[in-house]
Write a protein that holds these residues in place. Structure first.
Motif, PDB file in Angstrom:
ATOM      1  N   VAL A  17       3.672  -4.310  -9.383  1.00  0.00           N
ATOM      2  CA  VAL A  17       4.849  -3.496  -9.073  1.00  0.00           C
ATOM      3  C   VAL A  17       4.592  -2.743  -7.765  1.00  0.00           C
ATOM      4  O   VAL A  17       5.458  -2.697  -6.879  1.00  0.00           O
ATOM      5  CB  VAL A  17       5.187  -2.511 -10.218  1.00  0.00           C
ATOM      6  N   TYR A  18       3.404  -2.175  -7.634  1.00  0.00           N
ATOM      7  CA  TYR A  18       3.057  -1.445  -6.412  1.00  0.00           C
ATOM      8  C   TYR A  18       3.011  -2.390  -5.207  1.00  0.00           C
ATOM      9  O   TYR A  18       3.684  -2.150  -4.194  1.00  0.00           O
ATOM     10  CB  TYR A  18       1.713  -0.737  -6.592  1.00  0.00           C
ATOM     11  N   ALA A  19       2.221  -3.448  -5.305  1.00  0.00           N
ATOM     12  CA  ALA A  19       2.046  -4.361  -4.172  1.00  0.00           C
ATOM     13  C   ALA A  19       3.352  -5.059  -3.820  1.00  0.00           C
ATOM     14  O   ALA A  19       3.707  -5.178  -2.639  1.00  0.00           O
ATOM     15  CB  ALA A  19       0.964  -5.386  -4.493  1.00  0.00           C
ATOM     16  N   GLY A  20       4.077  -5.518  -4.815  1.00  0.00           N
ATOM     17  CA  GLY A  20       5.353  -6.179  -4.562  1.00  0.00           C
ATOM     18  C   GLY A  20       6.374  -5.230  -3.985  1.00  0.00           C
ATOM     19  O   GLY A  20       7.130  -5.580  -3.069  1.00  0.00           O
ATOM     20  N   GLY A  21       6.403  -4.010  -4.503  1.00  0.00           N
ATOM     21  CA  GLY A  21       7.328  -3.008  -3.981  1.00  0.00           C
ATOM     22  C   GLY A  21       7.076  -2.704  -2.518  1.00  0.00           C
ATOM     23  O   GLY A  21       8.017  -2.572  -1.724  1.00  0.00           O
ATOM     24  N   LEU A  22       5.804  -2.604  -2.145  1.00  0.00           N
ATOM     25  CA  LEU A  22       5.473  -2.374  -0.733  1.00  0.00           C
ATOM     26  C   LEU A  22       5.981  -3.512   0.139  1.00  0.00           C
ATOM     27  O   LEU A  22       6.558  -3.284   1.205  1.00  0.00           O
ATOM     28  CB  LEU A  22       3.964  -2.236  -0.549  1.00  0.00           C
ATOM     29  N   LYS A  23       5.767  -4.732  -0.313  1.00  0.00           N
ATOM     30  CA  LYS A  23       6.183  -5.893   0.478  1.00  0.00           C
ATOM     31  C   LYS A  23       7.700  -5.963   0.621  1.00  0.00           C
ATOM     32  O   LYS A  23       8.210  -6.432   1.631  1.00  0.00           O
ATOM     33  CB  LYS A  23       5.649  -7.178  -0.146  1.00  0.00           C
ATOM     34  N   VAL A  24       8.401  -5.499  -0.373  1.00  0.00           N
ATOM     35  CA  VAL A  24       9.864  -5.556  -0.344  1.00  0.00           C
ATOM     36  C   VAL A  24      10.452  -4.489   0.570  1.00  0.00           C
ATOM     37  O   VAL A  24      11.430  -4.743   1.275  1.00  0.00           O
ATOM     38  CB  VAL A  24      10.439  -5.443  -1.780  1.00  0.00           C
ATOM     39  N   VAL A  25       9.866  -3.298   0.597  1.00  0.00           N
ATOM     40  CA  VAL A  25      10.524  -2.193   1.308  1.00  0.00           C
ATOM     41  C   VAL A  25       9.886  -1.788   2.641  1.00  0.00           C
ATOM     42  O   VAL A  25      10.568  -1.230   3.485  1.00  0.00           O
ATOM     43  CB  VAL A  25      10.641  -0.929   0.406  1.00  0.00           C
ATOM     44  N   ARG A  26       8.623  -2.060   2.847  1.00  0.00           N
ATOM     45  CA  ARG A  26       7.970  -1.599   4.084  1.00  0.00           C
ATOM     46  C   ARG A  26       8.153  -2.581   5.230  1.00  0.00           C
ATOM     47  O   ARG A  26       8.290  -3.781   5.032  1.00  0.00           O
ATOM     48  CB  ARG A  26       6.473  -1.394   3.849  1.00  0.00           C
ATOM     49  N   SER A  27       8.083  -2.038   6.419  1.00  0.00           N
ATOM     50  CA  SER A  27       8.167  -2.858   7.628  1.00  0.00           C
ATOM     51  C   SER A  27       6.825  -3.551   7.862  1.00  0.00           C
ATOM     52  O   SER A  27       5.794  -3.164   7.300  1.00  0.00           O
ATOM     53  CB  SER A  27       8.509  -1.987   8.829  1.00  0.00           C
ATOM     54  N   ARG A  28       6.855  -4.542   8.744  1.00  0.00           N
ATOM     55  CA  ARG A  28       5.624  -5.258   9.105  1.00  0.00           C
ATOM     56  C   ARG A  28       4.576  -4.279   9.633  1.00  0.00           C
ATOM     57  O   ARG A  28       3.402  -4.367   9.290  1.00  0.00           O
ATOM     58  CB  ARG A  28       5.936  -6.317  10.163  1.00  0.00           C
ATOM     59  N   GLU A  29       4.997  -3.328  10.439  1.00  0.00           N
ATOM     60  CA  GLU A  29       4.059  -2.372  11.030  1.00  0.00           C
ATOM     61  C   GLU A  29       3.387  -1.509   9.969  1.00  0.00           C
ATOM     62  O   GLU A  29       2.215  -1.168  10.098  1.00  0.00           O
ATOM     63  CB  GLU A  29       4.787  -1.480  12.053  1.00  0.00           C
TER      64      GLU A  29
END
Length: 120
Positions: A17-29
């Motif tokens: 949930v944490y790792a997937g959530g980061l990938k979904v909402v954060r920018s590449r940078e």
């Protein structure tokens, strides 16, 4: 439902949930410091991987809790094993030798697969 399954599947689901959530909402940078592979991967693929991780985490938890289609927990666990095999291959192909976390996640997924098959 086995207590052992929840001991393994609970933290595994939280991680995804944490790792997937980061990938979904954060920018590449913002992802780059912890996931250098995002530079060589289209953001649509990064977002798709994140969505798969989120859905897989739900698949580990919701079916056993509700009793509706509990076999989906087994499918989710197998999916995480396959995901980590691919992730490990990606890191090794990029010359990154720090794959301990991938190994731990692969092992936890394999244990979840084994435990999920005992109550189907």
């Amino acid at each position: 439902m086995s207590v052992a399954y929840w001991i393994v599947a609970g933290p595994l689901a939280l991680f995804y949930v944490y790792a997937g959530g980061l990938k979904v909402v954060r920018s590449r940078e913002r992802l780059r410091p912890m996931m250098s592979w995002v530079d060589s991967t289209p953001m649509r693929a990064v977002r798709a991987i994140g969505a798969v991780e989120l859905l897989g985490a739900l698949g580990l938890v919701l079916p056993p809790l509700t009793g509706i289609a509990p076999w989906l927990a087994l499918v989710a666990a197998v999916g995480f094993v396959v995901l980590q095999i691919g992730a490990t291959r990606l890191h090794l192909r990029r010359g990154e030798r720090q794959v301990v976390l991938n190994g731990v996640l692969l092992g936890a997924g394999a244990v979840a697969v084994g435990l999920a098959t005992t109550w189907l």
